[in-house]
Design an enzyme around this catalytic site. Structure first.
Site, PDB file in Angstrom:
ATOM      1  N   CYS A   1      45.379  26.872  12.513  1.00 25.28           N
ATOM      2  CA  CYS A   1      44.399  27.523  13.371  1.00 25.28           C
ATOM      3  C   CYS A   1      43.020  26.986  12.999  1.00 25.28           C
ATOM      4  CB  CYS A   1      44.451  29.038  13.183  1.00 25.28           C
ATOM      5  SG  CYS A   1      43.288  29.977  14.200  1.00 25.28           S
TER       6      CYS A   1
ATOM      7  N   TYR B   1      38.601  37.828  16.348  1.00 24.89           N
ATOM      8  CA  TYR B   1      39.691  38.575  16.986  1.00 24.89           C
ATOM      9  C   TYR B   1      39.779  40.022  16.508  1.00 24.89           C
ATOM     10  CZ  TYR B   1      41.133  34.054  18.737  1.00 24.89           C
ATOM     11  OH  TYR B   1      41.151  32.843  19.375  1.00 24.89           O
TER      12      TYR B   1
END
Length: 427
Positions: free
Chosen positions: A164, A244
């Protein structure tokens, strides 16, 4: 050395190509194959990839194909960057959950589950075909939801590591704020994919001075603004949460925000079309500035570093997604966590981390339970039947902290199945 990129027709790909070209001393790449079923996009992206390599003097060969087996044949590593259903499916993931008052997002909540159900079977089929042709090949997974997809790959015994760009994004941001080289920044980065916290920012390595308090004191406003979170929250936590975490910490406010504007998928689809028009220009020989608005910043650097470490057996430390194996003792060994790990020819081995504070451990355990149920649902085949499939989807949604109520889980289950029936073997 040959590498293959599955999903090579993505508008992301020139970012990756630029990284391969700039960092060619770190990864001695002789052949790069872009693989995608969309032949028209492949032609545009592949042509630009060749021009980028040529401009930067990279001697490697760039080719493209829609034949997966031929493309991965002989590859030392295969990078996965898929979006099953394209931006149209993403747009649905980001909209129908809002009808129930729940966050619509492509990697978490009900939309993230839908993406996992569409994606896991395709990725596992690709991985098995790679293994039949290249038993020693590494799979680098950038396909969301990375934690669930990587756990699927590892559970099936594939040589895989999840990647990521959140950690490298923080590393680069903090290095800029501190005016030091990025490789001098060591992050105490811990959690699950898209559910992480930076608990420390150390200079020079894991035993270096922690400058996170200094960063928050001097640059807290800018850091909080980038996260779209209140400065007061970041100060009170004393850590830097990933972007997030907004979906968890400010759920209702985010739902109101998402309802008030077009979906991110609609925005990205417009950007993608403009990018493809630019890629068609035979004079373009570098990644355009517009690509920065597409997302995936620093993905190329992270991908090159991870691939070179796996193939070169360097043993250096990188933030990746790998099996827990006792690193966070409150999670199962087969949970996939995102932490610093030593990366080499035997894969990624998470380094020891300090005990995770209850404020973060509780949410981490909660989402891990959801991810395990999500994978159970994604692995159901045609023989499971519609009733068992619906039950598995419902269980995963009920377990998700962004859903968690029977009424919502029932409504979202029906909506998910209705919007994804063609991708569900049991439906």
């Amino acid at each position: 050395m040959k590498l293959a990129v599955v999903g090579g027709g993505s508008t992301y790909t020139p970012e990756l190509i630029d990284g391969f070209a700039r960092l060619r001393d770190a990864l001695h790449l002789e052949e790069l194959v872009l693989i995608d079923p969309a032949a028209d996009r492949l032609e545009l992206v592949g042509g630009l990839a060749r021009r980028i390599f040529a401009k930067q003097g990279h001697p490697g060969k760039v080719s493209w194909t829609s034949d997966l087996d031929a493309g991965v044949d002989g590859a030392a590593a295969v990078l996965l960057q898929l979006r099953v259903g394209g931006q149209a499916a993403r747009n649905k993931d980001e909209t129908w959950p809002l009808e129930c008052g729940c966050v619509g997002q492509e990697t978490t909540g009900a939309g993230g589950l839908a993406k996992a159900l569409r994606t896991v079977p395709i990725v596992l089929d690709i991985a098995e075909r790679v293994r039949r042709r290249n038993p020693d090949a590494w799979i680098v997974d950038f396909t969301n939801p990375v934690g669930i997809v990587t756990r699927a790959l590892l559970t099936e015994g594939h040589q895989a590591v999840g990647l990521c760009n959140v950690a490298i994004g923080f590393q680069r941001k903090f290095a800029r704020l501190l005016d030091v080289a990025p490789d001098q920044i060591y992050l105490d980065h811990v959690g699950l994919n898209h559910l992480t916290w930076e608990r420390g920012v150390r200079i020079g390595g894991p035993t270096g001075d922690d400058v996170l308090p200094k960063l928050l004191a001097e640059h807290g406003e800018a850091i909080a603004a980038d996260l779209h979170m209140p400065r007061d929250l970041v100060d009170r936590l004393g850590v830097v949460p990933s972007y997030y975490l907004r979906y968890f910490y400010e759920h209702d406010a985010v739902v109101r925000e998402l309802k008030s504007k077009p979906s991110r998928a609609a925005e990205v689809a417009a950007i993608e079309q403009e990018l493809l028009d630019m890629y068609a220009d035979p004079a373009l020989d570098e990644k355009p500035e517009l690509l920065s608005k597409r997302g995936g910043a620093f993905y190329s650097e992270a991908a090159v570093s991870l691939t070179s470490s796996l193939l070169g057996d360097t043993g250096d430390v990188q933030v990746v997604n790998a099996f827990n194996n006792g690193t966070l003792p409150f999670l199962p060994d087969d949970a996939v966590i995102e932490v610093p790990a030593a990366v080499g020819a035997n894969g990624a081995k998470p380094l020891p981390v300090a005990p995770l504070e209850p404020l973060y451990a509780g949410l981490t355990a909660h989402v891990t339970a959801y991810e395990h149920l999500a994978l159970d649902a994604a692995l159901l085949g045609a023989g499971a039947g519609a009733a068992a499939g619906r039950r598995a989807v419902f269980n995963a949604l009920l377990a998700h902290p962004l859903v968690g109520q029977i009424e919502y889980a029932d409504q979202l289950t029906d909506a998910l199945i209705a919007h994804n029936r063609e991708h569900l073997a049991w439906a």
